[in-house]
Design an enzyme around this catalytic site. Structure first.
Site, PDB file in Angstrom:
ATOM      1  N   TYR A 163     -24.144  38.697 -24.771  1.00  0.00           N
ATOM      2  CA  TYR A 163     -22.959  37.919 -24.342  1.00  0.00           C
ATOM      3  C   TYR A 163     -22.063  37.584 -25.543  1.00  0.00           C
ATOM      4  O   TYR A 163     -20.839  37.740 -25.495  1.00  0.00           O
ATOM      5  CB  TYR A 163     -23.470  36.657 -23.652  1.00  0.00           C
TER       6      TYR A 163
ATOM      7  N   LYS B 135     -18.299  38.786 -26.065  1.00  0.00           N
ATOM      8  CA  LYS B 135     -17.236  37.777 -26.129  1.00  0.00           C
ATOM      9  C   LYS B 135     -16.452  37.881 -27.424  1.00  0.00           C
ATOM     10  O   LYS B 135     -15.234  37.639 -27.443  1.00  0.00           O
ATOM     11  CB  LYS B 135     -17.831  36.370 -25.976  1.00  0.00           C
TER      12      LYS B 135
HETATM   13  N1  LIG Z   1     -18.792  27.699 -18.283  1.00  0.00           N
HETATM   14  C1  LIG Z   1     -18.726  27.731 -19.605  1.00  0.00           C
HETATM   15  O1  LIG Z   1     -19.061  26.751 -20.306  1.00  0.00           O
HETATM   16  C2  LIG Z   1     -18.236  28.953 -20.303  1.00  0.00           C
HETATM   17  C3  LIG Z   1     -18.279  28.970 -21.697  1.00  0.00           C
HETATM   18  C4  LIG Z   1     -17.765  30.055 -22.373  1.00  0.00           C
HETATM   19  C5  LIG Z   1     -17.237  31.109 -21.642  1.00  0.00           C
HETATM   20  N2  LIG Z   1     -17.232  31.083 -20.278  1.00  0.00           N
HETATM   21  C6  LIG Z   1     -16.652  32.220 -19.589  1.00  0.00           C
HETATM   22  O2  LIG Z   1     -15.765  31.752 -18.604  1.00  0.00           O
HETATM   23  C7  LIG Z   1     -15.672  32.733 -17.558  1.00  0.00           C
HETATM   24  C8  LIG Z   1     -15.891  32.070 -16.212  1.00  0.00           C
HETATM   25  O3  LIG Z   1     -17.232  31.606 -16.153  1.00  0.00           O
HETATM   26  P1  LIG Z   1     -17.717  30.389 -15.230  1.00  0.00           P
HETATM   27  O4  LIG Z   1     -18.417  29.449 -16.139  1.00  0.00           O
HETATM   28  O5  LIG Z   1     -16.614  29.916 -14.388  1.00  0.00           O
HETATM   29  O6  LIG Z   1     -18.877  31.109 -14.379  1.00  0.00           O
HETATM   30  P2  LIG Z   1     -18.916  31.626 -12.861  1.00  0.00           P
HETATM   31  O7  LIG Z   1     -20.195  32.399 -12.739  1.00  0.00           O
HETATM   32  O8  LIG Z   1     -18.677  30.489 -11.939  1.00  0.00           O
HETATM   33  O9  LIG Z   1     -17.652  32.593 -12.776  1.00  0.00           O
HETATM   34  C9  LIG Z   1     -17.683  33.954 -13.069  1.00  0.00           C
HETATM   35  C10 LIG Z   1     -17.100  34.693 -11.892  1.00  0.00           C
HETATM   36  O10 LIG Z   1     -16.970  36.079 -12.233  1.00  0.00           O
HETATM   37  C11 LIG Z   1     -17.308  36.828 -11.082  1.00  0.00           C
HETATM   38  N3  LIG Z   1     -17.729  38.178 -11.503  1.00  0.00           N
HETATM   39  C12 LIG Z   1     -18.877  38.541 -12.106  1.00  0.00           C
HETATM   40  N4  LIG Z   1     -18.898  39.852 -12.320  1.00  0.00           N
HETATM   41  C13 LIG Z   1     -17.718  40.343 -11.830  1.00  0.00           C
HETATM   42  C14 LIG Z   1     -17.151  41.644 -11.770  1.00  0.00           C
HETATM   43  N5  LIG Z   1     -17.819  42.703 -12.249  1.00  0.00           N
HETATM   44  N6  LIG Z   1     -15.923  41.785 -11.219  1.00  0.00           N
HETATM   45  C15 LIG Z   1     -15.248  40.719 -10.728  1.00  0.00           C
HETATM   46  N7  LIG Z   1     -15.749  39.447 -10.744  1.00  0.00           N
HETATM   47  C16 LIG Z   1     -16.973  39.279 -11.301  1.00  0.00           C
HETATM   48  C17 LIG Z   1     -18.433  36.059 -10.419  1.00  0.00           C
HETATM   49  O11 LIG Z   1     -18.567  36.418  -9.043  1.00  0.00           O
HETATM   50  C18 LIG Z   1     -17.977  34.613 -10.632  1.00  0.00           C
HETATM   51  O12 LIG Z   1     -17.220  34.113  -9.541  1.00  0.00           O
HETATM   52  C19 LIG Z   1     -16.709  33.804 -17.903  1.00  0.00           C
HETATM   53  O13 LIG Z   1     -16.086  34.875 -18.578  1.00  0.00           O
HETATM   54  C20 LIG Z   1     -17.631  33.081 -18.842  1.00  0.00           C
HETATM   55  O14 LIG Z   1     -18.322  33.969 -19.684  1.00  0.00           O
HETATM   56  C21 LIG Z   1     -17.722  30.023 -19.595  1.00  0.00           C
END
Ligand SMILES: NC(=O)c1ccc[n+]([C@@H]2O[C@H](COP(=O)([O-])OP(=O)(O)OC[C@H]3O[C@@H](n4cnc5c(N)ncnc54)[C@H](O)[C@@H]3O)[C@@H](O)[C@H]2O)c1
Length: 302
Positions: free
Chosen positions: A165, A169
């Protein structure tokens, strides 16, 4: 001045839940027409249905906004292209791309198999590449584009159990750095957002009291700033709990050693000077490193 997106068309990937959903709702509330993309995957990327995306579309429409759903997986370049074609057919332009879709396959590197590494890179990095590629010529022709890559503190600074990851990223930061340079002449601005939010992705990682502070909607104002008309470009914005910071890839002034027999020893002995952050810069492009080095070599020769 209030940030508005009237007349703008935005594609938000992974917008069926979590952060993407908040981004999509906020863009629509401020006037954007929104493509709510979501494969409907589980947190590890398995499964897939568009119900989540449809529910967000319904919510936007109920509030008087315009939205369409897309169940394309960002890993499928042809499906992403079809989503973009459909968007152009419906609304004629694409102004904003928010690369937000993501999955986790956490394990220590010793236990991680290559398939889990590849899949995470495929979704985060190649997913964003597919989406950027599909909208790039559209944005160039419009002389307008705003793209955000969702990076992570795991990529910027590392996190135990997230080699796949974190690598994916940080690769998005590299993609942003070059696309921001290549897009500049066509008013395409490209930035990174590093969020911290309580979503299903993080719910098992932090205590309840901390999660309560980290509402996803507290990240979204940062996203809106990065895709607004007067957005910056080439920025890495960190956002969580309503707090905002910037991360920079910096270059120290360093030292000149040359090629004496003990050059390696001089690097070791000069470590503090090489690391000294006084006078460090944030280079405008990768060329700056070579320029700095050759300038020091020329000065030493003079
Ligand atoms: N939550 C955090 O603290 C955090 C921290 C750093 C980065 N992020 C990043 O933020 C983004 C959103 O994450 P989140 O925390 O809302 O998690 P989440 O799991 O709620 O959201 C991710 C979404 O992406 C969708 N998804 C997965 N694979 C897919 C694909 N191949 N095609 C289309 N959609 C797809 C999933 O169905 C889900 O709805 C991600 O890129 C995650 O890595 C989140």
């Amino acid at each position: 001045m209030t940030i508005r997106f009237d007349g703008r068309v935005a594609v938000v990937t992974g917008a069926g839940g979590g952060l993407g959903r908040e981004h999509a709702l906020a863009l629509a509330a401020r006037g954007a027409k929104v493509v709510v993309n979501d494969l409907g995957a589980a947190v590890d990327g398995s499964g897939g249905a568009t119900a989540a995306a449809l529910a967000v579309v319904e919510q936007i429409r109920a509030a008087g906004g315009e939205a369409i759903a897309s169940g394309a997986s960002v890993t499928d370049a042809a499906a992403v292209q079809a989503m973009v074609d459909e968007t152009l057919k419906t609304w004629g332009r694409i102004d904003i791309l928010v690369n937000n879709a993501g999955i986790l396959r956490d394990k220590s590197f010793a236990k991680m198999d290559l398939a889990d590494f590849r899949l995470v890179v495929e979704v985060h990095l190649m997913g964003a590449v597919h989406c950027c590629k599909a909208v790039w010529d559209v944005m160039r022709a419009q002389n307008y584009g705003r793209i955000v890559m969702t990076t992570s503190s795991s990529g910027l600074y590392g996190n135990f159990g997230q080699a796949n990851y974190g690598a994916a990223k940080m690769a998005l930061v590299g993609l942003m750095q070059t696309l921001s340079l290549e897009g500049a002449k066509n008013n395409i601005r490209v930035n990174c957002l590093a969020p911290t939010a309580a979503t299903r992705m993080t719910e098992s990682l932090m205590p309840e009291a901390v999660l309560a502070l980290l509402r996803p909607e507290a990240v979204t104002p940062g996203l809106l700033a990065l895709v607004a008309d007067d957005a910056p470009t080439r920025a890495i914005l960190c956002a969580g709990a309503g707090a905002f910071e910037r991360a920079h890839i910096t270059l120290t002034e360093g030292v000149f050693v040359g090629l004496p027999d003990d050059a390696a020893e001089q690097v070791v002995h000069g470590w503090d000077a090489i690391s000294d952050r006084a006078g460090e810069t944030v280079p405008d492009s990768g060329v700056a490193q070579g320029s700095l080095e050759t300038a020091k070599a020329l000065r030493a020769r003079a």
